[in-house]
Design a protein around this motif. Structure first.
Motif, PDB file in Angstrom:
ATOM      1  N   GLY A  53       0.814  -1.211   0.000  1.00  0.00           N
ATOM      2  CA  GLY A  53       0.000   0.000   0.000  1.00  0.00           C
ATOM      3  C   GLY A  53       0.847   1.259   0.000  1.00  0.00           C
ATOM      4  N   ALA A  54       1.943   1.252   0.750  1.00  0.00           N
ATOM      5  CA  ALA A  54       2.827   2.420   0.779  1.00  0.00           C
ATOM      6  C   ALA A  54       3.469   2.660  -0.578  1.00  0.00           C
ATOM      7  N   VAL A  55       3.936   1.593  -1.210  1.00  0.00           N
ATOM      8  CA  VAL A  55       4.543   1.727  -2.535  1.00  0.00           C
ATOM      9  C   VAL A  55       3.510   2.191  -3.551  1.00  0.00           C
ATOM     10  N   SER A  56       2.267   1.711  -3.407  1.00  0.00           N
ATOM     11  CA  SER A  56       1.209   2.129  -4.317  1.00  0.00           C
ATOM     12  C   SER A  56       0.946   3.622  -4.213  1.00  0.00           C
ATOM     13  N   LEU A  57       0.927   4.147  -3.002  1.00  0.00           N
ATOM     14  CA  LEU A  57       0.736   5.590  -2.815  1.00  0.00           C
ATOM     15  C   LEU A  57       1.881   6.374  -3.448  1.00  0.00           C
ATOM     16  N   LEU A  58       3.094   5.889  -3.249  1.00  0.00           N
ATOM     17  CA  LEU A  58       4.255   6.556  -3.844  1.00  0.00           C
ATOM     18  C   LEU A  58       4.188   6.511  -5.367  1.00  0.00           C
ATOM     19  N   ARG A  59       3.732   5.374  -5.901  1.00  0.00           N
ATOM     20  CA  ARG A  59       3.586   5.246  -7.355  1.00  0.00           C
ATOM     21  C   ARG A  59       2.534   6.216  -7.877  1.00  0.00           C
ATOM     22  N   THR A  60       1.462   6.404  -7.115  1.00  0.00           N
ATOM     23  CA  THR A  60       0.424   7.348  -7.516  1.00  0.00           C
ATOM     24  C   THR A  60       0.969   8.768  -7.571  1.00  0.00           C
ATOM     25  N   VAL A  61       1.829   9.120  -6.620  1.00  0.00           N
ATOM     26  CA  VAL A  61       2.443  10.450  -6.621  1.00  0.00           C
ATOM     27  C   VAL A  61       3.251  10.657  -7.901  1.00  0.00           C
ATOM     28  N   PHE A  62       4.051   9.664  -8.269  1.00  0.00           N
ATOM     29  CA  PHE A  62       4.852   9.778  -9.491  1.00  0.00           C
ATOM     30  C   PHE A  62       3.962   9.822 -10.731  1.00  0.00           C
ATOM     31  N   LEU A  63       2.883   9.053 -10.725  1.00  0.00           N
ATOM     32  CA  LEU A  63       1.973   9.038 -11.871  1.00  0.00           C
ATOM     33  C   LEU A  63       1.297  10.391 -12.047  1.00  0.00           C
ATOM     34  N   ILE A  64       0.850  10.982 -10.942  1.00  0.00           N
ATOM     35  CA  ILE A  64       0.231  12.309 -11.018  1.00  0.00           C
ATOM     36  C   ILE A  64       1.255  13.343 -11.467  1.00  0.00           C
ATOM     37  N   GLY A  65       2.465  13.244 -10.946  1.00  0.00           N
ATOM     38  CA  GLY A  65       3.500  14.183 -11.346  1.00  0.00           C
ATOM     39  C   GLY A  65       3.818  14.110 -12.827  1.00  0.00           C
ATOM     40  N   ALA A  66       3.724  12.913 -13.396  1.00  0.00           N
ATOM     41  CA  ALA A  66       4.040  12.739 -14.812  1.00  0.00           C
ATOM     42  C   ALA A  66       2.896  13.143 -15.721  1.00  0.00           C
ATOM     43  N   SER A 116      -0.017  19.717 -12.633  1.00  0.00           N
ATOM     44  CA  SER A 116      -0.689  20.891 -12.080  1.00  0.00           C
ATOM     45  C   SER A 116      -1.525  20.544 -10.844  1.00  0.00           C
ATOM     46  N   VAL A 117      -1.899  19.279 -10.707  1.00  0.00           N
ATOM     47  CA  VAL A 117      -2.699  18.842  -9.559  1.00  0.00           C
ATOM     48  C   VAL A 117      -1.817  18.386  -8.400  1.00  0.00           C
ATOM     49  N   LEU A 118      -0.562  18.082  -8.683  1.00  0.00           N
ATOM     50  CA  LEU A 118       0.328  17.492  -7.678  1.00  0.00           C
ATOM     51  C   LEU A 118       0.473  18.339  -6.419  1.00  0.00           C
ATOM     52  N   PRO A 119       0.607  19.682  -6.501  1.00  0.00           N
ATOM     53  CA  PRO A 119       0.780  20.456  -5.263  1.00  0.00           C
ATOM     54  C   PRO A 119      -0.330  20.261  -4.245  1.00  0.00           C
ATOM     55  N   GLN A 120      -1.549  20.009  -4.701  1.00  0.00           N
ATOM     56  CA  GLN A 120      -2.668  19.832  -3.779  1.00  0.00           C
ATOM     57  C   GLN A 120      -2.683  18.445  -3.131  1.00  0.00           C
ATOM     58  N   LEU A 121      -2.006  17.480  -3.764  1.00  0.00           N
ATOM     59  CA  LEU A 121      -2.051  16.096  -3.281  1.00  0.00           C
ATOM     60  C   LEU A 121      -0.730  15.615  -2.695  1.00  0.00           C
ATOM     61  N   LEU A 122       0.344  16.343  -2.926  1.00  0.00           N
ATOM     62  CA  LEU A 122       1.665  15.854  -2.534  1.00  0.00           C
ATOM     63  C   LEU A 122       1.784  15.635  -1.029  1.00  0.00           C
ATOM     64  N   PRO A 148      -6.706  20.373 -19.419  1.00  0.00           N
ATOM     65  CA  PRO A 148      -6.931  21.400 -18.370  1.00  0.00           C
ATOM     66  C   PRO A 148      -8.369  21.891 -18.284  1.00  0.00           C
ATOM     67  N   SER A 149      -9.276  21.276 -19.039  1.00  0.00           N
ATOM     68  CA  SER A 149     -10.675  21.739 -19.017  1.00  0.00           C
ATOM     69  C   SER A 149     -11.337  21.478 -17.669  1.00  0.00           C
ATOM     70  N   LEU A 150     -10.844  20.519 -16.919  1.00  0.00           N
ATOM     71  CA  LEU A 150     -11.427  20.166 -15.630  1.00  0.00           C
ATOM     72  C   LEU A 150     -10.877  21.093 -14.542  1.00  0.00           C
ATOM     73  N   ALA A 182     -10.451  17.955  -9.887  1.00  0.00           N
ATOM     74  CA  ALA A 182      -9.532  16.888 -10.294  1.00  0.00           C
ATOM     75  C   ALA A 182      -8.800  16.313  -9.089  1.00  0.00           C
ATOM     76  N   ALA A 183      -8.307  17.184  -8.209  1.00  0.00           N
ATOM     77  CA  ALA A 183      -7.604  16.715  -7.012  1.00  0.00           C
ATOM     78  C   ALA A 183      -8.535  15.920  -6.106  1.00  0.00           C
ATOM     79  N   ARG A 184      -9.784  16.379  -5.999  1.00  0.00           N
ATOM     80  CA  ARG A 184     -10.733  15.669  -5.143  1.00  0.00           C
ATOM     81  C   ARG A 184     -11.075  14.288  -5.724  1.00  0.00           C
ATOM     82  N   ALA A 185     -11.222  14.223  -7.041  1.00  0.00           N
ATOM     83  CA  ALA A 185     -11.531  12.938  -7.670  1.00  0.00           C
ATOM     84  C   ALA A 185     -10.412  11.933  -7.428  1.00  0.00           C
ATOM     85  N   ILE A 186      -9.175  12.364  -7.583  1.00  0.00           N
ATOM     86  CA  ILE A 186      -8.047  11.451  -7.349  1.00  0.00           C
ATOM     87  C   ILE A 186      -7.947  11.101  -5.875  1.00  0.00           C
ATOM     88  N   GLY A 187      -8.171  12.080  -5.006  1.00  0.00           N
ATOM     89  CA  GLY A 187      -8.104  11.814  -3.568  1.00  0.00           C
ATOM     90  C   GLY A 187      -9.159  10.816  -3.129  1.00  0.00           C
TER      91      GLY A 187
END
Length: 427
Positions: A256-269, A273-279, A368-370, A375-380
């Protein structure tokens, strides 16, 4: 093809021969001069011979009466010469091996491929050949320690991957995107691979560290699949070794920890623009789960005894789990189709019952239309739903002690993430 490219190709053929020759020469470096059939010079020239044969074949062009005759002719001569000298060396040393003859044939063939075919394939083949030769002691030692159940599981896994998977249809069957048979088989292979890697890690590193490492590796592929697979195994070990349940829980939490870290990298890639709200929330949740997994593994390491190992994976159980996760994904797609864009949050939650990556990719595609906050809430929501779903899977398929640890780690991680999100919003 100009002269520069021809020189590059011939150079690659020579380099392949030299790389193989270094390994062959090093292995017999203590042999006196003249007692070695082939070393660095000989194998370098064998690679060069393959390249030269390829150049001659190219120069003859399409007008050759027998295409490929030059390459085959050189190959026959080299194989015969190497076989004769290897036989004489084997008789003298009373040590019989056909490895050098096969290596010479492969080196020559890769040299010819470098000039007449794909340079990338030739280079990769040369690297693989050198690595295979250099890993002789490791491979021999692994074979000596391997058990029949492990060999059988490895053969089944290889057969599923390289024989069964390529012939399975890839077209979806049914509505809402349907069920893709190849994806179902691929999921079964993924679950079996996670189980097999975890088994090998436990056998190599011991129960506490092995489950932790195996879970982390599984988290790179599928944390949901890893949790389900470790939950199944926790029921198997609970009857004869309660300590094994704790180490398996550590592995599931690590996934689970690695999955969260992978999600951070996926969002960053994909959605930077959404990463600052979720990092910060995702980072804090990752840290909490990592610490929990580490403490569980350390606690297990202090316990005496080792867990007895059974089958690396049961194919029937793996198939059932794969079918279950596929069904969940199908239901998620069906619900998403009904909710549409207006129900993005609900659709994200439903989709995350099986996987978070799909939600992250979908949301990233809508930018960027969303709206960024939406977008951050949907991913969260998808991340939290997936974490809760894995805790539920742990209770459904795992032993009680295993499920309690996964639940507590999830509760602490979700709480830390939500607290960080609220604090961040207040600031």
């Amino acid at each position: 093809m100009d002269n520069v490219e021809l020189f590059e190709r011939l150079g690659l053929a020579i380099a392949i021969g030299a790389a193989v020759g270094v390994e062959r020469h090093w292995r017999e470096r203590d042999e006196p001069e003249g007692a070695r059939t082939a070393g660095i010079r000989t194998f370098t020239m064998i690679g060069m011979a393959g390249g030269v044969a390829g150049l001659l074949e190219r120069s003859l062009g399409a007008g050759a009466s027998y295409p490929g005759a030059v390459i085959v002719g050189f190959l026959v001569v080299i194989a015969i010469v190497m076989a004769i000298f290897e036989l004489r060396e084997a008789i003298a040393q009373q040590s019989y091996s056909v490895t050098s003859v096969i290596v010479a044939i492969l080196t020559y063939g890769l040299g010819a491929l470098a000039v007449t075919g794909d340079m990338v394939l030739a280079s990769a083949g040369g690297a693989a050949l050198a690595a295979l030769l250099a890993g002789r002691e490791f491979l021999h030692g692994a074979i000596r320690q391997m058990r029949w159940v492990e060999l059988r599981s490895a053969i089944i896994l290889l057969t599923m991957t390289f024989v069964l998977l390529p012939v399975i249809p890839s077209d979806p069957v049914g509505p809402y995107g349907g069920v893709v048979p190849r994806s179902l088989v691929l999921l079964a292979i993924t679950l079996a691979s996670i189980s097999f890697v975890g088994y090998i890690a436990v056998r190599t590193l011991g129960a506490s560290r092995g489950d932790l490492v195996g879970g982390a590796i599984g988290g790179l592929v599928s944390s949901t699949g890893t949790t389900v697979e470790f939950a199944r195994r926790s029921r198997e070990v609970a009857g004869h070794d309660g300590r094994g349940v704790t180490s398996l829980a550590a592995g599931a939490v690590a996934a689970g920890a690695v999955s969260l870290l992978r999600t951070v990298f996926l969002i960053g890639a994909l959605a930077s623009s959404v990463l600052p709200q979720l990092l910060v929330p995702l980072g804090l949740s990752t840290a909490v789960m990592s610490v929990y997994a580490f403490l569980l593994a350390r606690r297990q390491q202090g316990a005496s005894g080792e867990r007895s190992l059974g089958n690396p994976f049961e194919l029937t159980a793996v198939a059932k789990m794969a079918a279950l996760l596929t069904a969940v994904a199908f239901l998620a797609r069906a619900a998403t189709a009904h909710f549409g864009n207006a129900g993005l949050l609900a659709a994200s939650a439903i989709s995350a019952l099986a996987d978070v990556d799909a939600v992250a990719v979908t949301v990233a595609g809508m930018l960027p239309s969303l709206d960024m906050a939406l977008a951050a809430r949907a991913i969260g929501i998808a991340v939290v739903t997936n974490m809760v779903a894995k805790a539920a899977y742990a209770f459904a398929f795992g032993q009680r002690g295993f499920a309690v640890h996964v639940f507590l780690a999830t509760l602490l991680a979700v709480g830390a993430g939500l607290a960080a999100e609220r604090l961040q919003a207040a600031v």
